[in-house]
Design a protein around this motif. Structure first.
Motif, PDB file in Angstrom:
ATOM      1  N   VAL A 147     -67.055  10.414 -16.344  1.00 35.16           N
ATOM      2  CA  VAL A 147     -66.146  11.068 -15.403  1.00 35.16           C
ATOM      3  C   VAL A 147     -66.604  12.511 -15.235  1.00 35.16           C
ATOM      4  N   THR A 148     -67.080  12.830 -14.054  1.00 33.57           N
ATOM      5  CA  THR A 148     -67.522  14.186 -13.767  1.00 33.57           C
ATOM      6  C   THR A 148     -66.713  14.735 -12.607  1.00 33.57           C
ATOM      7  N   GLY A 149     -66.875  16.030 -12.356  1.00 35.43           N
ATOM      8  CA  GLY A 149     -66.144  16.665 -11.268  1.00 35.43           C
ATOM      9  C   GLY A 149     -67.083  17.409 -10.349  1.00 35.43           C
ATOM     10  N   THR A 150     -66.610  17.683  -9.152  1.00 40.59           N
ATOM     11  CA  THR A 150     -67.384  18.504  -8.236  1.00 40.59           C
ATOM     12  C   THR A 150     -67.352  19.970  -8.649  1.00 40.59           C
ATOM     13  N   ASP A 151     -66.455  20.295  -9.590  1.00 41.18           N
ATOM     14  CA  ASP A 151     -66.298  21.661 -10.085  1.00 41.18           C
ATOM     15  C   ASP A 151     -65.404  21.578 -11.318  1.00 41.18           C
ATOM     16  N   GLY A 168     -59.385  18.112 -11.972  1.00 45.02           N
ATOM     17  CA  GLY A 168     -58.522  17.015 -12.396  1.00 45.02           C
ATOM     18  C   GLY A 168     -59.240  15.919 -13.155  1.00 45.02           C
ATOM     19  N   LYS A 169     -60.336  16.260 -13.848  1.00 44.19           N
ATOM     20  CA  LYS A 169     -61.087  15.246 -14.605  1.00 44.19           C
ATOM     21  C   LYS A 169     -60.243  14.626 -15.707  1.00 44.19           C
ATOM     22  N   THR A 170     -59.531  15.461 -16.450  1.00 46.09           N
ATOM     23  CA  THR A 170     -58.764  14.942 -17.593  1.00 46.09           C
ATOM     24  C   THR A 170     -57.638  14.033 -17.137  1.00 46.09           C
ATOM     25  N   VAL A 188     -67.998   8.186 -12.172  1.00 49.86           N
ATOM     26  CA  VAL A 188     -66.870   8.417 -11.274  1.00 49.86           C
ATOM     27  C   VAL A 188     -66.796   9.915 -11.004  1.00 49.86           C
ATOM     28  N   VAL A 189     -66.756  10.279  -9.731  1.00 52.88           N
ATOM     29  CA  VAL A 189     -66.727  11.676  -9.323  1.00 52.88           C
ATOM     30  C   VAL A 189     -65.307  12.053  -8.919  1.00 52.88           C
ATOM     31  N   VAL A 190     -64.774  13.082  -9.566  1.00 49.17           N
ATOM     32  CA  VAL A 190     -63.446  13.593  -9.247  1.00 49.17           C
ATOM     33  C   VAL A 190     -63.607  14.780  -8.315  1.00 49.17           C
ATOM     34  N   CYS A 191     -62.918  14.749  -7.189  1.00 49.53           N
ATOM     35  CA  CYS A 191     -63.095  15.800  -6.190  1.00 49.53           C
ATOM     36  C   CYS A 191     -61.759  16.417  -5.798  1.00 49.53           C
ATOM     37  N   ALA A 236     -70.036   5.208  -9.236  1.00 49.26           N
ATOM     38  CA  ALA A 236     -69.123   4.079  -9.373  1.00 49.26           C
ATOM     39  C   ALA A 236     -67.840   4.263  -8.582  1.00 49.26           C
ATOM     40  N   GLY A 237     -67.540   5.492  -8.163  1.00 52.90           N
ATOM     41  CA  GLY A 237     -66.332   5.691  -7.384  1.00 52.90           C
ATOM     42  C   GLY A 237     -65.971   7.148  -7.216  1.00 52.90           C
ATOM     43  N   LEU A 238     -65.078   7.397  -6.274  1.00 47.23           N
ATOM     44  CA  LEU A 238     -64.518   8.722  -6.023  1.00 47.23           C
ATOM     45  C   LEU A 238     -63.020   8.695  -6.284  1.00 47.23           C
ATOM     46  N   VAL A 239     -62.509   9.776  -6.870  1.00 43.77           N
ATOM     47  CA  VAL A 239     -61.069   9.944  -7.066  1.00 43.77           C
ATOM     48  C   VAL A 239     -60.706  11.367  -6.668  1.00 43.77           C
ATOM     49  N   ILE A 240     -59.662  11.525  -5.881  1.00 42.69           N
ATOM     50  CA  ILE A 240     -59.114  12.861  -5.627  1.00 42.69           C
ATOM     51  C   ILE A 240     -58.229  13.205  -6.817  1.00 42.69           C
ATOM     52  N   GLY A 241     -58.575  14.278  -7.513  1.00 40.40           N
ATOM     53  CA  GLY A 241     -57.928  14.585  -8.782  1.00 40.40           C
ATOM     54  C   GLY A 241     -56.546  15.186  -8.673  1.00 40.40           C
TER      55      GLY A 241
END
Length: 250
Positions: A22-26, A30-32, A166-169, A194-199
């Protein structure tokens, strides 16, 4: 007005790999909270690991404690905990601490995978933040776990793991560029997005956020859903019930 509960992805979570980075764009996207929601929504046994936790002292609650509290998943662990709220290499240098090596992280993840249906690995900051003293990043860690047998990313490793990221944006202005840059970095390294999630999805999204949502949903990457901005304040039972709606299995 689009609510978080309306944003579940059409692909669901059933196709996610065993090891999910689980990574983030910054930082602060909202990764956690996304990790906690994924830990709740995934089926089977789940373990969660954070290679480096910064900005927290000994005995203080940290990201993995929040994941445990919200999701109810008991098997959570950290590679190292550092006091300064900085990138791991800088925080370790100020503290005079030695960071775990990339092979140490790999061994721990594969040990977790041996007894879990899914392992969630939450990064520190973005994809290319260094995790050790040798310049290795979360991207490097994902490449080794998913490619230690010489195959492509997402193929079984020596521990029999499949992996993806999974990228959290963010929802607001600037997220399109940051998200596309992160996806490009994954593609150039042959890592599976594997996917995108708006955090953090606002209760009253503005026109920019609604337009960004449509753009993200139409990318050639599974859109897994969105987490409402107030999710961390929910009682764990409410969070767990909500997570299965925000990231509904299909």
């Amino acid at each position: 007005m689009t609510k978080a509960s309306d944003l579940t992805g059409s692909s669901g979570l059933s196709g996610l790999p065993q090891v999910i980075f689980v990574t983030g764009t910054d930082t602060g996207v909202g990764k956690t909270i996304t990790t906690a929601a994924l830990a709740t929504a995934l089926s089977g046994t789940v373990s969660v690991y954070k290679p480096a936790q910064t900005g927290v002292g000994d005995g203080e609650p940290a990201d993995m404690d929040e994941v445990r509290r919200l999701s109810g998943v008991a098997k959570v662990s950290e590679g190292i905990r550092l006091l300064e709220p900085m990138a791991p290499v800088a925080a370790a240098a100020r503290q005079g601490a030695a960071l775990p090596s990339l092979p140490e992280h790999v061994r721990h993840i594969e040990q977790l995978a041996a007894g879990s249906d899914h392992v969630l690995v939450e990064g520190a900051g973005g994809l290319l933040v260094e995790l050790d003293g040798g310049g290795s990043t979360l991207a490097d860690l994902a490449a080794v776990v998913g490619n230690s047998d010489g195959g492509g990313a997402g193929h079984p490793s020596s521990g029999g793991c499949s992996s993806g990221v999974v990228v959290v944006c963010r929802s607001g202005l600037g997220t399109l560029n940051h998200t596309l840059l992160t996806l490009e970095a994954l593609e150039t390294r042959n890592l599976t997005a594997a996917g995108l999630v708006i955090g953090s999805w606002p209760a009253e999204p503005n026109l920019v956020e609604e337009d960004n949502l449509r753009f993200l949903q139409n990318l050639d990457v599974p859109f897994l859903g969105a987490i409402p901005q107030d999710a961390a304040a929910l009682h764990p039972a409410g969070f767990q019930a909500g997570a299965r709606e925000w990231l509904r299995l299909r």
